[in-house]
Scaffold this motif. Structure first.
Motif, PDB file in Angstrom:
ATOM      1  N   LYS A  25       0.829  -1.196   0.000  1.00  0.00           N
ATOM      2  CA  LYS A  25       0.000   0.000   0.000  1.00  0.00           C
ATOM      3  C   LYS A  25       0.869   1.254   0.000  1.00  0.00           C
ATOM      4  O   LYS A  25       0.592   2.214  -0.713  1.00  0.00           O
ATOM      5  CB  LYS A  25      -0.923  -0.006   1.225  1.00  0.00           C
TER       6      LYS A  25
ATOM      7  N   ARG B  52       1.630   7.029  -6.402  1.00  0.00           N
ATOM      8  CA  ARG B  52       0.525   7.947  -6.699  1.00  0.00           C
ATOM      9  C   ARG B  52       0.884   9.370  -6.307  1.00  0.00           C
ATOM     10  O   ARG B  52       0.555  10.321  -6.996  1.00  0.00           O
ATOM     11  CB  ARG B  52      -0.736   7.492  -5.955  1.00  0.00           C
ATOM     12  N   PHE B  53       1.554   9.500  -5.169  1.00  0.00           N
ATOM     13  CA  PHE B  53       1.928  10.834  -4.710  1.00  0.00           C
ATOM     14  C   PHE B  53       2.903  11.482  -5.697  1.00  0.00           C
ATOM     15  O   PHE B  53       2.767  12.650  -6.057  1.00  0.00           O
ATOM     16  CB  PHE B  53       2.558  10.739  -3.321  1.00  0.00           C
TER      17      PHE B  53
ATOM     18  N   HIS C  52       1.111  12.453  -8.706  1.00  0.00           N
ATOM     19  CA  HIS C  52       0.307  13.624  -8.372  1.00  0.00           C
ATOM     20  C   HIS C  52       1.168  14.885  -8.430  1.00  0.00           C
ATOM     21  O   HIS C  52       0.788  15.898  -9.036  1.00  0.00           O
ATOM     22  CB  HIS C  52      -0.263  13.411  -6.962  1.00  0.00           C
TER      23      HIS C  52
ATOM     24  N   GLN D 279       1.652  10.639   3.267  1.00  0.00           N
ATOM     25  CA  GLN D 279       1.791  11.984   2.698  1.00  0.00           C
ATOM     26  C   GLN D 279       0.914  12.982   3.457  1.00  0.00           C
ATOM     27  O   GLN D 279       0.359  13.886   2.877  1.00  0.00           O
ATOM     28  CB  GLN D 279       1.398  12.003   1.221  1.00  0.00           C
ATOM     29  N   CYS D 280       0.785  12.791   4.768  1.00  0.00           N
ATOM     30  CA  CYS D 280      -0.180  13.584   5.508  1.00  0.00           C
ATOM     31  C   CYS D 280       0.388  14.918   5.964  1.00  0.00           C
ATOM     32  O   CYS D 280      -0.349  15.811   6.349  1.00  0.00           O
ATOM     33  CB  CYS D 280      -0.651  12.803   6.720  1.00  0.00           C
TER      34      CYS D 280
ATOM     35  N   GLN E   7      -8.618  18.289  -4.832  1.00  0.00           N
ATOM     36  CA  GLN E   7      -7.358  19.030  -4.893  1.00  0.00           C
ATOM     37  C   GLN E   7      -6.490  18.765  -3.678  1.00  0.00           C
ATOM     38  O   GLN E   7      -5.269  18.813  -3.741  1.00  0.00           O
ATOM     39  CB  GLN E   7      -7.646  20.529  -4.991  1.00  0.00           C
ATOM     40  N   ALA E   8      -7.145  18.488  -2.546  1.00  0.00           N
ATOM     41  CA  ALA E   8      -6.376  18.307  -1.316  1.00  0.00           C
ATOM     42  C   ALA E   8      -5.735  16.935  -1.240  1.00  0.00           C
ATOM     43  O   ALA E   8      -4.759  16.744  -0.522  1.00  0.00           O
ATOM     44  CB  ALA E   8      -7.281  18.512  -0.111  1.00  0.00           C
ATOM     45  N   CYS E   9      -6.277  15.978  -1.960  1.00  0.00           N
ATOM     46  CA  CYS E   9      -5.801  14.593  -1.797  1.00  0.00           C
ATOM     47  C   CYS E   9      -4.408  14.425  -2.394  1.00  0.00           C
ATOM     48  O   CYS E   9      -4.203  14.646  -3.583  1.00  0.00           O
ATOM     49  CB  CYS E   9      -6.764  13.617  -2.463  1.00  0.00           C
ATOM     50  N   PRO E  10      -3.437  14.016  -1.588  1.00  0.00           N
ATOM     51  CA  PRO E  10      -2.074  13.901  -2.103  1.00  0.00           C
ATOM     52  C   PRO E  10      -1.857  12.682  -2.985  1.00  0.00           C
ATOM     53  O   PRO E  10      -0.867  12.618  -3.701  1.00  0.00           O
ATOM     54  CB  PRO E  10      -1.217  13.796  -0.840  1.00  0.00           C
ATOM     55  N   VAL E  11      -2.753  11.710  -2.926  1.00  0.00           N
ATOM     56  CA  VAL E  11      -2.532  10.505  -3.723  1.00  0.00           C
ATOM     57  C   VAL E  11      -3.620  10.295  -4.773  1.00  0.00           C
ATOM     58  O   VAL E  11      -3.757   9.200  -5.319  1.00  0.00           O
ATOM     59  CB  VAL E  11      -2.422   9.251  -2.832  1.00  0.00           C
ATOM     60  N   ASP E  12      -4.363  11.346  -5.050  1.00  0.00           N
ATOM     61  CA  ASP E  12      -5.420  11.271  -6.073  1.00  0.00           C
ATOM     62  C   ASP E  12      -6.368  10.107  -5.839  1.00  0.00           C
ATOM     63  O   ASP E  12      -6.663   9.335  -6.740  1.00  0.00           O
ATOM     64  CB  ASP E  12      -4.805  11.139  -7.478  1.00  0.00           C
ATOM     65  N   ALA E  13      -6.796   9.954  -4.602  1.00  0.00           N
ATOM     66  CA  ALA E  13      -7.669   8.824  -4.293  1.00  0.00           C
ATOM     67  C   ALA E  13      -9.136   9.235  -4.255  1.00  0.00           C
ATOM     68  O   ALA E  13      -9.983   8.462  -3.832  1.00  0.00           O
ATOM     69  CB  ALA E  13      -7.272   8.203  -2.964  1.00  0.00           C
TER      70      ALA E  13
ATOM     71  N   CYS F 196      -6.824   5.171  -0.501  1.00  0.00           N
ATOM     72  CA  CYS F 196      -6.794   6.218   0.525  1.00  0.00           C
ATOM     73  C   CYS F 196      -5.760   5.864   1.585  1.00  0.00           C
ATOM     74  O   CYS F 196      -5.724   4.753   2.078  1.00  0.00           O
ATOM     75  CB  CYS F 196      -8.175   6.351   1.163  1.00  0.00           C
TER      76      CYS F 196
ATOM     77  N   CYS G  70      -4.891  10.077   5.352  1.00  0.00           N
ATOM     78  CA  CYS G  70      -4.140  11.243   5.818  1.00  0.00           C
ATOM     79  C   CYS G  70      -5.062  12.335   6.345  1.00  0.00           C
ATOM     80  O   CYS G  70      -4.607  13.266   6.976  1.00  0.00           O
ATOM     81  CB  CYS G  70      -3.294  11.804   4.683  1.00  0.00           C
ATOM     82  N   ASP G  71      -6.314  12.266   6.069  1.00  0.00           N
ATOM     83  CA  ASP G  71      -7.378  13.194   6.465  1.00  0.00           C
ATOM     84  C   ASP G  71      -7.162  14.643   5.999  1.00  0.00           C
ATOM     85  O   ASP G  71      -7.761  15.569   6.517  1.00  0.00           O
ATOM     86  CB  ASP G  71      -7.716  13.091   7.964  1.00  0.00           C
ATOM     87  N   LEU G  72      -6.335  14.820   4.969  1.00  0.00           N
ATOM     88  CA  LEU G  72      -6.141  16.172   4.444  1.00  0.00           C
ATOM     89  C   LEU G  72      -7.380  16.697   3.716  1.00  0.00           C
ATOM     90  O   LEU G  72      -7.526  17.885   3.495  1.00  0.00           O
ATOM     91  CB  LEU G  72      -4.954  16.193   3.472  1.00  0.00           C
ATOM     92  N   CYS G  73      -8.257  15.764   3.339  1.00  0.00           N
ATOM     93  CA  CYS G  73      -9.438  16.189   2.588  1.00  0.00           C
ATOM     94  C   CYS G  73     -10.551  16.649   3.516  1.00  0.00           C
ATOM     95  O   CYS G  73     -11.512  17.284   3.076  1.00  0.00           O
ATOM     96  CB  CYS G  73      -9.927  15.041   1.712  1.00  0.00           C
TER      97      CYS G  73
ATOM     98  N   ARG H 218       1.606  20.563  11.798  1.00  0.00           N
ATOM     99  CA  ARG H 218       1.259  19.948  10.536  1.00  0.00           C
ATOM    100  C   ARG H 218       1.368  20.948   9.380  1.00  0.00           C
ATOM    101  O   ARG H 218       1.090  22.118   9.547  1.00  0.00           O
ATOM    102  CB  ARG H 218      -0.173  19.435  10.634  1.00  0.00           C
TER     103      ARG H 218
ATOM    104  N   ARG I 215       0.566  21.421   4.960  1.00  0.00           N
ATOM    105  CA  ARG I 215      -0.181  20.822   3.851  1.00  0.00           C
ATOM    106  C   ARG I 215       0.807  20.237   2.861  1.00  0.00           C
ATOM    107  O   ARG I 215       1.872  20.793   2.638  1.00  0.00           O
ATOM    108  CB  ARG I 215      -1.060  21.880   3.193  1.00  0.00           C
ATOM    109  N   THR I 216       0.418  19.127   2.293  1.00  0.00           N
ATOM    110  CA  THR I 216       1.363  18.480   1.388  1.00  0.00           C
ATOM    111  C   THR I 216       0.992  18.679  -0.059  1.00  0.00           C
ATOM    112  O   THR I 216       1.759  18.361  -0.940  1.00  0.00           O
ATOM    113  CB  THR I 216       1.398  16.973   1.628  1.00  0.00           C
ATOM    114  N   THR I 217      -0.203  19.160  -0.284  1.00  0.00           N
ATOM    115  CA  THR I 217      -0.598  19.282  -1.680  1.00  0.00           C
ATOM    116  C   THR I 217      -0.116  20.614  -2.214  1.00  0.00           C
ATOM    117  O   THR I 217       0.136  21.547  -1.478  1.00  0.00           O
ATOM    118  CB  THR I 217      -2.108  19.173  -1.825  1.00  0.00           C
TER     119      THR I 217
END
Lengths: 672, 355, 198, 236
Positions: free
Chosen positions: A452, A459-460, A463, C47-48, C124-130, C146, C149-152, D228, D230-232
């Motif tokens: 995973k 994916r990251f 992205h 990636q959180c 847009q917030a999701c770092p892994v395009d999930a 998923c 990371c709860d960034l969304c 924390r 942001r990573t995006t």
């Protein structure tokens, strides 16, 4: 008929406790009101449900179809109505519910259409395989591996083994099956032999089942006599009684002396091994056309008043069996599905009998007392002596306990067959098997997690790459737009200037005022820029002084970060001197400019406006302004020294340029 | 009605750590009786003292470590350590020798490493080695063997010897009673260029093989050891390796120069050989794990014992040899991992990442 | 005289060894830093950003190059800290609570789909395009991808994203670790007889 | 200023103690701590070398490049050790004889090179000297404690043979703790030193754990997840 047998490492002799359930012959129970059929009764993917609630189903009707390669069909064990398709308590050690089809029986036992095969020898092997596949047969010894997958192997099979060892204590279902239906089992073996075409068929039976051995020998003899042309004869081999000789790997070692390679399958050795019940079910599927809807289950344990073997429909709740064997359910302490060595304790009496349920033991705490508390391992090595896989259980125990899964894997944790021999002999009462199961779970979990996280990393990165590309595309577009704008503005300015020039050709005050007003700000701008440069220089030198002081202080104190400070000071010093230089360079230009301006005023009286000069002056002005803005922005954003320097030189060149053209400018205005 | 959920297997062989330890204690009985017969009441006093000290120490440390005291005391491991240590101590050694040795064994060798099952060294032998290094005089002074349950020394006299208040008196007391062990005597005499033949004539060596009761003590321990093997408390690998290692070297040397080197029989039945082979080296906690490893482990102990006995500074060497091989046990395990089912060859070494 | 011999010897050695050292310093210069990849492979790749770095790799780089502390990764928790400590040869230290707490169970995001207004902010917030969806259309989370990371959660204007612990199912369930020395591993289950209850 | 020196002192004596925390210089530590006087002799010698080497290294720190720093430091340490050896030969010859090879072996004591590299090469002279003194003092204290422990258990005396170090008048300083003490030879031998050092380290760890627990109790509660980011978006 003595045949050489081999020994596997270790093994134990737990009390047999088989006599309780062998006295009576196989019997049937009344039809239960409800049949609960879990979709997951085998290893692999659960089947796809073909019925819905309210449907009437017939006995033998397909309820769920195999999904994927390793999967198995599921059929209705009796006719009735589907009343529910939902999560129910099922045969899983976790006690977690599983999806089940619940049938309310109507008591009619009405069969659906079945297709018995009169002479399988006339059929194609693939057709027979399909028949077995359709019948939903899985390994009935406990593992539940779909049989058609085993039989359908692409490898050449030289040996077909019937695993009739049944080494676990208490269980007698295969024993009774062999005693009563030996001929059918031999028939099933012949069918398998027809499909697989092996060189030999071996039947391994433990020597504690003399009746079964005799029955099977008789049946084999009869079969050979009846079919003199049969491809190969069945050899019945009596093997010594030791647990766990019924493990697939162990029976193969006993009968052939070969070891299944770690991570491999018996078919890699040219061997296929089937359980007695499975072979019987295969025979029923082919000869009678009946899918797997019932099995023989041993009911035993000291709380069961009428122990014995029962031919029970799949899906029958255990409570139904308890009731009809007159078991005092209230005293049950441990209710085990499977044998005492590898079976699991059930959490409910409503769990149904499934394809792999070979035994139900209802025991009180006299028969299976609670394990005493775990004691420290004294490394006595009893576990290693009995391990049939020749592992070092104590090592595995330490590493599983401390979750050092790499080390546990190195000691071949994954080769553990969970037979329980080590736990059985451990003097320290350590639940070794549970530690190994825990360790194996950790290994699997870490594998999943690694997969995973690898995927997440990919994916990251993708992205990020995408975002960068998008940003680059945007930036490019923006630049294009800016260029287009600049072109447009230039055009406009040109047009304006042309107009002005035209106006200027006819002398008019309007033109001159326009010129003047455009000249004024340029002067102001330059002054402003000068101001900012000045203040920058003073700021920089001030900072430099402060830093110097700090350094002195620091040196006195002998602070750790002196080197850093010094570096910083060096930077500041260059910054300050650069700023001063810039100021110096900047200063003379307005000085020059002002006298030039004043000089120019009286002298030059242009007769005609020099259009190109005007244009040049305008562009120079724009440049100055731009350079100034850039410089200010850079200052504000704390840009690096080089950038600042670069910008200030830009400003200077722009200013000199302006200066070259500007002197001619005001003259037009002031001359008037 | 309540079911229980528990991992298989559901049945269990009726054995326990306590049972193993009890049988071990039972197996020391012939040896204890033999020692009692030849050396008198002292041995019983030492065992009593040692057991009391060990149990008190164990309880105290368990209390400090906030562990359930009764639960751990019930496994008899402390008693076994105490008895094995007491068997190795001279019967008339002063009381504080036993108390110090036993406490050292329990506190430093056992509990500081994490208690039962976690100690890399055999606690009894750590205690013994500690005593031997610290108090060489008291630890090498044995009574001459006499038989008859120490009738001539008597209970009272023994107690007085052991519990005499002033250590200074010890020396004079010893002189009256003490004598060196045959092994000690052999070493001294051989160093004085005496031949083994002549030595056999001397008092201390009179006996059937290794002199003055010691051979019978060893025979008694051998009997106890065979009982342990029969009961499957220990496997045969360590004792056989042990005796083989010792015997092979002894045989080689005594064949080469019989006058200079004692026979294998003398080595087998002299000193603490059988006690070491069957009771000390077989302590599973600190020994090697696999069968092959155990044989090698025992064999190396045997070799070391002969080397130290013959060429070293101490007359007997069971403790040092066992401790040294305790140290080597992990290395032996490293190279003797058995080949497991379905693998072509045994694994070696330690885990590699993602192997 | 003696003193001169000593000085000559020392100077001679200094020259020779200095030359050797200089040669080695140039010849065997270590290029690149493969340790970053190793560290990165230990990190859980959620990636959180809880470590204070924008993603796992930047944190790995910071650990490799700037001696950043190893206890800033709550999703990895104790296990990750231990592995990092082993890799980097430093002491194991407890997780820095300022960066967050280690969760017992991994969780994944779920969108309450009928409340979603299709703003694409979570995408847009999701770092892994999930997260899957388009503007003005309902979004959904690809649960398998998923990272929890709860960034969304925070960007959602209608608060329709829940972080739910991953449910344990039959195929993901594993046996518990036994309770250890001094404990019995028997688990008692109160049984209610379904037939009696109904 | 003051806090800085306090920190150096505390590090030397406690938090970065050479013997109990860094576990350096074990060879002399285990070999010569049989009695207090031996321990003191070696401890003082080591301390002297440590101060001297720190001073010298700190003085030349700007002129030594990275590549040659180790040979240079070793050279300095070796020279200073030789000086100390001569001094001891001159003034405490008997003690020098007893300590024997362990005096020249100070050269290889890791703590000295360690301090030269880790501290003196990066700090001005005065802090370096203080660091040398404090590190040496920390080492000396452990040596003394271990020496006293082993002397008491091994021989039943304390401060025996002090005349070797402090002149004839110190001969009376010897304290005989027990009459007719049998003397636990074990303590006087190297294994006893191992055991003693282990116990001292354990004791120190117990203290540290207590201190830490107390410090933790006084600490303000932390806000979870306050750091924390942001990573995006762009990562540069």
């Amino acid at each position: 008929m003595s045949r050489n047998t081999w020994k596997f490492h270790g093994g134990i002799h737990p009390p047999q406790n088989k006599q309780q359930s062998v006295s009576a012959s196989i019997r049937q129970l009344p039809l239960p009101d409800k049949l609960i059929l879990p979709l997951q009764q085998h290893i692999g993917a659960p089947g796809k449900v073909l019925v819905s609630v309210g449907d009437r189903v017939l006995k033998g009707q397909l309820l769920a179809q195999a999904k994927g390669f390793v999967s198995a069909n599921l059929h209705a064990p009796s006719s009735g109505t589907v009343i529910d398709i939902s999560d129910q308590p099922v045969q899983h050690p976790s006690g977690l519910p599983g999806k089940c089809i619940v049938i309310e029986t109507d008591g009619k036992e009405q069969w659906c259409e079945i297709h018995p095969i009169d002479d399988y020898r006339q059929m194609d092997a693939t057709q027979l395989l399909a028949t077995i596949n359709n019948a939903g047969i899985v390994g009935m010894g406990g593992a539940g591996f779909p049989s058609h997958v085993k039989i359908g192997t692409q490898q050449t099979i030289s040996t077909l083994i019937l695993n009739a060892v049944e080494c676990e204590p208490y269980i007698t279902s295969d024993d009774l099956l062999m005693r009563e239906r030996a001929a059918e089992i031999i028939e099933g073996l012949q069918i398998l032999a027809f499909i697989l075409n092996p060189k030999e068929i071996l039947v391994g039976i433990e020597d504690n089942k003399p009746e079964a051995i005799a029955a099977m020998r008789r049946a084999a003899q009869e079969s050979t006599e009846a079919n003199p042309g049969a491809p190969c004869a069945v050899t019945i081999v009596s093997v010594p009684t030791i647990y766990p000789s019924g493990g697939e790997k162990q029976i193969i070692q006993i009968l052939t002396g070969k070891e299944v390679p770690s991570g491999g399958l018996p078919s890699d050795l040219g061997i296929v091994c089937h359980n007695t019940g499975t072979v019987h079910a295969i025979r029923n599927a082919v000869i009678e056309g009946k899918p797997l809807i019932s099995r023989i289950t041993t009911m035993t344990g000291n709380l069961v008043t009428d122990p014995g073997n029962i031919e029970v429909l799949l899906g029958t709740p255990v409570s139904h069996l308890l009731q009809h064997t007159r078991t005092s359910a209230n005293q049950i302490h441990r209710l085990i599905m499977g044998g005492p060595m590898m079976g699991f304790s059930m959490r409910s009496t409503e769990i149904p009998i499934v394809k792999t349920s070979n035994c139900i033991i209802a025991a009180d705490d006299q028969e299976f007392p609670d394990a005493p508390p775990e004691q420290p391992c004294i490394r006595c090595g009893a576990c290693a002596e009995v391990c049939p896989a020749k592992l070092l259980p104590q090592q595995l125990f330490f590493y599983s306990k401390s979750k050092e899964i790499d080390k546990a894997k190195h000691y071949n944790l994954m080769d553990c067959i969970e037979c329980g021999a080590c736990s059985f002999v451990c003097p320290s009462q350590i639940p070794l098997v549970q530690y190994f199961r825990f360790g194996k779970g950790e290994v699997r979990k870490s594998k999943i997690e690694t997969d995973k996280s690898d995927r997440a990393r990919m994916r990251f990165e993708a992205h990020q790459e995408r975002l960068e590309k998008e940003a680059a595309a945007k930036e490019e577009k923006r630049q294009q737009r800016a260029a287009a704008n600049a072109l447009k503005k230039e055009k406009q300015a040109k047009a304006k200037l042309e107009k002005e020039a035209a106006e200027a050709a006819n002398p008019s005050t309007a033109a001159s005022t326009a010129q003047e007003s455009s000249n004024e700000p340029s002067n102001n701008d330059a002054d402003e820029a000068l101001e900012t440069l000045k203040s920058n220089a003073t700021k920089a030198s001030k900072r430099y002084q402060q830093a110097k002081k700090a350094l002195q202080m620091a040196e006195k104190n002998g602070a750790d970060n002196i080197d850093k400070l010094r570096e910083k000071i060096l930077q500041l010093e260059t910054k300050a001197s650069d700023a001063k230089k810039a100021l110096k360079e900047a200063l003379p230009s307005p000085a020059k400019k002002i006298p030039a301006k004043s000089d120019a005023t009286p002298n030059n009286t242009p007769k005609e406006t020099d259009t190109s000069a005007v244009i040049a002056a305008a562009t120079a002005r724009v440049k100055v302004k731009k350079a100034q803005n850039a410089l200010m922005a850079a200052e504000a954003s704390d840009a690096s020294q080089e950038v600042l320097e670069h910008l200030s030189t830009n400003l200077n060149t722009a200013r000199t340029e302006l200066e070259q053209h500007a002197p001619s400018e005001p003259t037009t205005g002031e001359a008037q | 009605m309540a079911f229980i959920s528990v991992t298989s297997p559901h049945s269990h062989r009726a054995n326990s750590t306590a049972g193993v330890m009890q049988q071990l204690l039972l197996a020391t009985l012939p040896g204890v009786l033999a020692l009692f017969w030849f050396f008198g009441w002292g041995i019983l006093v030492q065992i009593t003292l040692s057991v009391i000290t060990a149990v008190l120490c164990e309880a105290g440390i368990l209390y400090l470590r906030k562990k359930p005291i009764a639960f751990y005391l019930k496994d008899y491991s402390a008693v076994v350590t105490a008895v094995l240590l007491a068997l190795a101590i001279p019967p008339i050694a002063p009381w504080w020798i036993v108390v110090i040795g036993t406490s050292f064994a329990m506190v430093f060798a056992k509990h500081l490493y994490g208690g039962l099952g976690s100690n890399p060294f055999n606690p009894a032998m750590v205690g013994y080695a500690f005593l031997l290094i610290s108090f060489p005089l008291q630890m090498t002074t044995w009574l001459p063997s006499e038989g008859n349950f120490g009738a001539s020394t008597g209970v009272e006299n023994t107690l007085q010897l052991i519990f005499s208040s002033s250590p200074a008196d010890d020396a004079s007391n010893y002189d009256a009673f003490s004598g060196a062990t045959p092994l000690d005597e052999l070493k001294t005499q051989l160093d004085l260029d005496q031949s083994t033949d002549i030595l056999q004539q001397q008092d201390v060596f009179k006996g059937f093989i290794a002199g003055a009761g010691w051979d019978w003590v060893n025979v008694a321990f051998l009997i106890g050891g065979c009982f342990l093997i029969w009961r499957k408390i220990i496997s045969w690998h360590i004792p056989v390796g042990f005796l083989a290692g010792l015997g092979i070297l002894a045989a080689a040397f005594s064949l080469y120069q019989p006058a200079q080197y004692a026979s294998p029989l003398f080595h087998w039945f002299g000193g603490g050989c059988m006690l070491g082979a069957f009771f000390i080296a077989t302590d599973p906690v600190s020994a090697a794990t696999s069968d092959k490893g155990r044989f090698i482990y025992g064999f190396l102990i045997g070799l070391l014992i002969y080397i130290i006995r013959t060429f070293g500074g101490y007359p007997d060497a069971v403790a040092f040899a066992v401790l040294l091989l305790n140290l080597a046990a992990p290395t032996i395990d490293y190279y003797t991992q058995p080949r497991s089912y379905g693998h072509d060859k045994p694994n070696r070494g330690t885990a590699k990442k993602d192997s | 005289m003696e003193i001169f011999i000593a000085i000559a010897a020392v100077l001679g050695m200094a020259t020779i060894f200095g030359a050797v050292l200089g040669f080695i310093a140039i010849k065997f210069r270590v290029e690149g830093n493969p340790i970053v990849d190793q560290i990165d492979s230990i990190l859980p790749q959620t990636q959180c950003g809880q470590c204070g770095y924008p993603g796992c790799r930047p944190y790995a780089e910071a650990m490799a190059n700037n001696d950043e502390a190893i206890n800033h990764c709550p999703p990895g928790g104790e296990a990750t800290i231990q592995e990092l400590a082993e890799l980097l040869g430093v002491e194991v230290i407890p997780l820095d609570q300022e960066h967050g707490e280690e969760q017992e169970l991994p969780s994944v995001a779920y969108i309450r789909e009928d409340e979603c207004i299709g703003c694409t902010k979570c995408i847009q917030a999701c770092p892994v395009d999930a997260i899957l969806g388009a503007a003005k259309l309902m979004h959904t989370v690809i649960v398998d991808e998923c990272t929890g990371c709860d960034l969304c959660v925070e960007p959602c204007p209608v608060d329709c994203i829940d972080m739910l612990p991953v449910a344990i199912e039959q195929n993901t369930w594993t046996w518990d670790k036994p309770a250890g020395v001094g404990e019995s591993s028997v688990e008692r289950i109160p049984v209610t007889n379904i037939q009696e209850a109904s | 200023m003051a806090t800085e020196y306090a920190k150096i002192s505390l590090d030397g004596l406690w938090y970065k103690n050479v013997a109990t925390v860094q576990v350096l210089g074990l060879c002399p530590l285990l070999a010569v701590t049989g009695s207090v006087v031996n321990a003191m002799g070696l401890g003082l010698a080591t301390m002297g070398v440590l101060i001297g080497s720190n001073l010298a290294v700190s003085l030349i720190r700007q002129f030594v490049t990275d590549a040659v720093r180790l040979p240079v430091f070793v050279m300095i340490i070796a020279s200073i050790t030789t000086c100390v050896e001569f001094l001891m030969q001159a003034f405490t010859f008997e003690l020098y004889e007893i300590l024997g090879i362990f005096i020249p072996l100070i050269v290889t004591n890791c703590c000295i090179l360690g301090r030269a590299d880790a501290f003196a090469s990066k700090n001005p002279v005065i802090p370096s000297v203080v660091d040398g003194f404090m590190m040496g003092a920390g080492f000396l204290v452990v040596l003394l404690i271990l020496g006293a422990l082993r002397e008491i258990i091994g021989q039943g005396t304390l401060f025996a043979d002090f005349d070797l170090l402090f002149g004839a008048s110190a001969a009376q300083w010897e304290i005989k703790l027990f009459d007719e003490f049998p003397g636990v030879l074990f303590a006087a031998l190297p294994p006893g030193a191992f055991l003693g050092l282990g116990l001292i380290m354990a004791l120190k760890n117990v203290f540290d754990a207590r201190l830490e627990a107390r410090a933790k109790a006084q600490q303000a509660p932390v806000t979870l997840g306050s750091k924390r980011v942001r990573t995006t978006g762009h990562i540069t």
